[in-house]
Write an enzyme that holds these catalytic residues in place. Structure first.
Site, PDB file in Angstrom:
ATOM      1  N   SER A  64       8.580   3.082   7.484  1.00  0.00           N
ATOM      2  CA  SER A  64       7.260   3.346   6.878  1.00  0.00           C
ATOM      3  C   SER A  64       6.258   3.775   7.949  1.00  0.00           C
ATOM      4  O   SER A  64       5.401   4.623   7.698  1.00  0.00           O
ATOM      5  CB  SER A  64       6.725   2.102   6.183  1.00  0.00           C
ATOM      6  OG  SER A  64       7.581   1.719   5.173  1.00  0.00           O
ATOM      7  N   LYS A  68       4.351   7.344   7.891  1.00  0.00           N
ATOM      8  CA  LYS A  68       2.883   7.429   7.895  1.00  0.00           C
ATOM      9  C   LYS A  68       2.399   8.271   9.076  1.00  0.00           C
ATOM     10  O   LYS A  68       1.476   9.072   8.937  1.00  0.00           O
ATOM     11  CB  LYS A  68       2.270   6.023   7.940  1.00  0.00           C
ATOM     12  CG  LYS A  68       0.850   6.006   7.441  1.00  0.00           C
ATOM     13  CD  LYS A  68       0.534   4.819   6.578  1.00  0.00           C
ATOM     14  CE  LYS A  68      -0.738   5.005   5.796  1.00  0.00           C
ATOM     15  NZ  LYS A  68      -1.119   3.848   5.035  1.00  0.00           N
ATOM     16  N   ASP A  87      -2.575  -0.200   9.230  1.00  0.00           N
ATOM     17  CA  ASP A  87      -1.948  -1.172   8.323  1.00  0.00           C
ATOM     18  C   ASP A  87      -0.547  -1.582   8.776  1.00  0.00           C
ATOM     19  O   ASP A  87       0.276  -1.949   7.954  1.00  0.00           O
ATOM     20  CB  ASP A  87      -1.915  -0.612   6.894  1.00  0.00           C
ATOM     21  CG  ASP A  87      -1.061   0.641   6.777  1.00  0.00           C
ATOM     22  OD1 ASP A  87      -0.747   1.234   7.824  1.00  0.00           O
ATOM     23  OD2 ASP A  87      -0.701   1.016   5.655  1.00  0.00           O
ATOM     24  N   ARG A  92      -2.126 -10.540   3.079  1.00  0.00           N
ATOM     25  CA  ARG A  92      -2.603 -10.537   1.689  1.00  0.00           C
ATOM     26  C   ARG A  92      -3.071 -11.957   1.334  1.00  0.00           C
ATOM     27  O   ARG A  92      -2.303 -12.914   1.481  1.00  0.00           O
ATOM     28  CB  ARG A  92      -1.475 -10.085   0.768  1.00  0.00           C
ATOM     29  CG  ARG A  92      -1.930  -9.846  -0.640  1.00  0.00           C
ATOM     30  CD  ARG A  92      -0.857  -9.127  -1.440  1.00  0.00           C
ATOM     31  NE  ARG A  92      -0.694  -7.740  -1.048  1.00  0.00           N
ATOM     32  CZ  ARG A  92       0.423  -7.027  -1.223  1.00  0.00           C
ATOM     33  NH1 ARG A  92       1.489  -7.578  -1.752  1.00  0.00           N
ATOM     34  NH2 ARG A  92       0.476  -5.763  -0.846  1.00  0.00           N
ATOM     35  N   GLU A 154      -4.750  -5.111   8.471  1.00  0.00           N
ATOM     36  CA  GLU A 154      -5.280  -4.816   7.132  1.00  0.00           C
ATOM     37  C   GLU A 154      -5.221  -6.104   6.305  1.00  0.00           C
ATOM     38  O   GLU A 154      -4.157  -6.726   6.203  1.00  0.00           O
ATOM     39  CB  GLU A 154      -4.460  -3.732   6.426  1.00  0.00           C
ATOM     40  CG  GLU A 154      -5.090  -3.390   5.075  1.00  0.00           C
ATOM     41  CD  GLU A 154      -4.204  -2.522   4.179  1.00  0.00           C
ATOM     42  OE1 GLU A 154      -4.564  -1.368   3.960  1.00  0.00           O
ATOM     43  OE2 GLU A 154      -3.166  -3.025   3.713  1.00  0.00           O
TER      44      GLU A 154
END
Ligand code: 0O2
Length: 219
Positions: A64, A68, A87, A92, A154
């Protein structure tokens, strides 16, 4: 060997310090998680309640990160990962009530070692598909043997209800080419409808909390 493994090997070849970099992001996550746990512990002692239901975290997978960087037209280098991506480290935070989200965000932002680089409030302005969440990109200093390094993390803050929708929608739709599925407009409309119903429920729970009035704000 699958494509993901190939990409991982390529990343490790091109970014010699890749493992070290991932360790640094892991440490930044721990710093942020500790700050959140401290706030939640304080609340549970002072006010007998926990504004934070769960904290999850992840480091972006090498494939990923690679994708990106490509998307932004950047070469896979340590410098580009550190400066061009925000990120790689993700935390979270799942809160009980909507106003807990803003309280946790403000308490974090007010800490003098935290620099808020960017905020996206998808609660005040939900995405067209119904996605709601409060996103912050912060920079937190991490103290390594060679000195202090500011690391980007993030942070996504949302209620249990918002997380319920986002998790299911992620499974059902996000990043999948649902536009090619027959009846995709109806599917999107139904997903957005579910998000609105959930948002309405969140507001009602917030109102019930206000009516009970037994929860104190931090003062
Ligand atoms: P994953 O797999 O969760 O890591 P920008 O960086 O500003 O150019 P970006 O990165 O799209 O734009 O930022 P944004 O909009 O703040 O979204 C970042 C993350 O929010 C996503 O990370 C998701 O985790 C979550 N997210 C955003 N939109 C949606 C949505 O419509 N549905 C769900 N379920 N999650 C969403 P990643 O890296 O895309 O995915």
């Amino acid at each position: 060997m699958n494509i993901e493994n190939n990409v991982e090997l390529e990343m490790q070849e091109k970014v010699k310090s890749f493992a070290n970099l991932m360790m640094m992001y892991g440490c930044a996550i721990r710093e942020v998680k500790t700050k959140l746990e401290v706030l939640d512990d304080e609340f549970s002692v002072r006010y007998k309640r926990n504004p934070i239901a769960t904290i999850k975290s992840r480091i972006k997978k090498p494939a990923s990160i690679y994708r990106k960087l490509k998307k932004y037209g950047l070469e896979p280098t340590e410098e580009n990962i550190l400066t061009g991506l925000h990120d790689v480290a993700g935390v979270r935070v799942i809160c009980s009530f909507i106003d807990d989200i803003y309280m946790v965000a403000a308490l974090l932002a007010n800490q003098d070692d935290i620099t808020v680089l960017k905020v996206k409030d998808y609660i005040k302005e939900p995405k067209e598909n119904g996605y709601r969440s409060y996103h912050m990109i912060v920079e937190v200093p991490v103290f390594f043997s060679r000195g202090k390094t500011p690391m980007k993390v993030e942070i996504q803050i949302r209620t249990i209800a918002m997380d319920f929708w986002a998790s299911l929608e992620h499974q059902l739709r996000y990043k999948k080419n649902i536009e090619n599925v027959e009846g995709h407009e109806e599917i999107s409309a139904k997903l957005a409808e579910c998000a609105d119903t959930i948002a309405q429920t969140d507001r009602q729970m917030q109102e019930i909390k206000r009516m009970i009035g037994e929860f104190n704000d931090l003062s």
